[in-house]
Design a protein around this motif. Structure first.
Motif, mmCIF file in Angstrom:
data_model
loop_
_atom_site.group_PDB
_atom_site.id
_atom_site.type_symbol
_atom_site.label_atom_id
_atom_site.label_comp_id
_atom_site.label_asym_id
_atom_site.label_seq_id
_atom_site.Cartn_x
_atom_site.Cartn_y
_atom_site.Cartn_z
ATOM 1 N N ARG A 54 10.981 -31.127 41.222
ATOM 2 C CA ARG A 54 10.783 -29.771 42.203
ATOM 3 C C ARG A 54 9.940 -28.613 41.627
ATOM 4 O O ARG A 54 9.880 -27.765 42.848
ATOM 5 N N GLY A 55 9.504 -28.635 40.770
ATOM 6 C CA GLY A 55 9.158 -28.089 40.062
ATOM 7 C C GLY A 55 9.461 -26.017 39.287
ATOM 8 O O GLY A 55 9.017 -25.119 38.615
ATOM 9 N N ALA A 56 10.976 -26.164 39.298
ATOM 10 C CA ALA A 56 11.957 -25.563 38.462
ATOM 11 C C ALA A 56 11.581 -25.405 37.270
ATOM 12 O O ALA A 56 10.692 -26.871 36.217
ATOM 13 N N THR A 57 10.972 -24.304 36.504
ATOM 14 C CA THR A 57 10.371 -24.757 35.183
ATOM 15 C C THR A 57 11.747 -23.511 33.683
ATOM 16 O O THR A 57 12.554 -23.001 34.648
ATOM 17 N N LYS A 64 7.916 -17.676 26.974
ATOM 18 C CA LYS A 64 7.805 -16.801 28.296
ATOM 19 C C LYS A 64 7.247 -15.509 27.872
ATOM 20 O O LYS A 64 6.733 -14.832 26.736
ATOM 21 N N GLY A 65 6.655 -15.293 28.853
ATOM 22 C CA GLY A 65 5.488 -14.277 29.272
ATOM 23 C C GLY A 65 3.868 -14.340 28.857
ATOM 24 O O GLY A 65 3.455 -14.156 29.393
ATOM 25 N N ARG A 66 3.281 -15.203 28.807
ATOM 26 C CA ARG A 66 2.464 -15.885 28.102
ATOM 27 C C ARG A 66 2.211 -17.240 28.237
ATOM 28 O O ARG A 66 0.614 -17.205 29.046
ATOM 29 N N PHE A 67 2.881 -18.217 28.459
ATOM 30 C CA PHE A 67 3.074 -19.510 28.839
ATOM 31 C C PHE A 67 2.955 -19.682 29.793
ATOM 32 O O PHE A 67 4.212 -19.224 30.839
ATOM 33 N N THR A 68 2.413 -20.786 30.996
ATOM 34 C CA THR A 68 2.510 -20.858 31.683
ATOM 35 C C THR A 68 3.045 -22.445 32.358
ATOM 36 O O THR A 68 1.398 -23.038 31.950
ATOM 37 N N ILE A 69 3.477 -23.377 32.887
ATOM 38 C CA ILE A 69 3.556 -24.865 32.457
ATOM 39 C C ILE A 69 3.252 -24.947 34.345
ATOM 40 O O ILE A 69 4.188 -24.260 35.508
ATOM 41 N N SER A 70 2.841 -25.888 34.609
ATOM 42 C CA SER A 70 3.029 -26.268 36.394
ATOM 43 C C SER A 70 2.308 -27.519 36.380
ATOM 44 O O SER A 70 2.347 -28.337 35.249
ATOM 45 N N ARG A 71 2.286 -28.292 37.652
ATOM 46 C CA ARG A 71 2.278 -29.594 37.419
ATOM 47 C C ARG A 71 1.893 -30.102 39.037
ATOM 48 O O ARG A 71 1.875 -29.640 39.935
ATOM 49 N N ASP A 72 0.741 -31.248 38.814
ATOM 50 C CA ASP A 72 0.249 -31.357 39.951
ATOM 51 C C ASP A 72 0.481 -33.143 40.137
ATOM 52 O O ASP A 72 0.173 -34.178 39.619
#
Length: 115
Positions: A54-57, A64-72
């Motif tokens: 559902r997109g909770a990270t 923290k503050g430098r990396f971003t996880i995401s998904r399609d």
């Protein structure tokens, strides 16, 4: 059966950015949690970031503050955008995924940050 293939690693100077991708293939309906781990030479594999279906990270303090996880979810792909990279981020980065109560791993992609 699920296959995970990472891409996007490489050599970058300190302060630079990279975007890692991990694509899942196989007879997949929907994947649950997906994560990025890394393992530096002589060190244990450590969790970098995680994302639920559902997109909770969730992030390691070092990310923290430098990396971003995401998904399609339509592409069964998870991404890791890494900014402000440091030499200590040098490692092999692996993705893993939970699917139908099994854990799958990719083969890893090397990230090298030069000072």
């Amino acid at each position: 059966q699920v296959q995970l293939v990472e891409s996007g690693g490489g050599l970058v100077q300190a302060g630079g950015s990279l975007r890692l991708s991990c694509a899942a293939s196989g007879s997949i309906f929907s994947i649950d949690d997906m994560r990025w781990y890394r393992q530096a030479p002589g060190k244990q594999r450590e969790l970098v970031a995680a994302i639920t279906s559902r997109g909770a990270t969730n992030y390691a303090d070092s990310a923290k503050g430098r990396f971003t996880i995401s998904r399609d979810n339509a592409k069964n792909t998870v991404y890791l955008q890494m900014n402000s990279l440091k030499p200590e981020d040098t490692a092999v980065y692996y993705c893993n995924a939970d699917y139908r109560l099994r854990l799958y791993w990719g083969q890893g992609t090397q990230v090298t940050v030069s000072s």
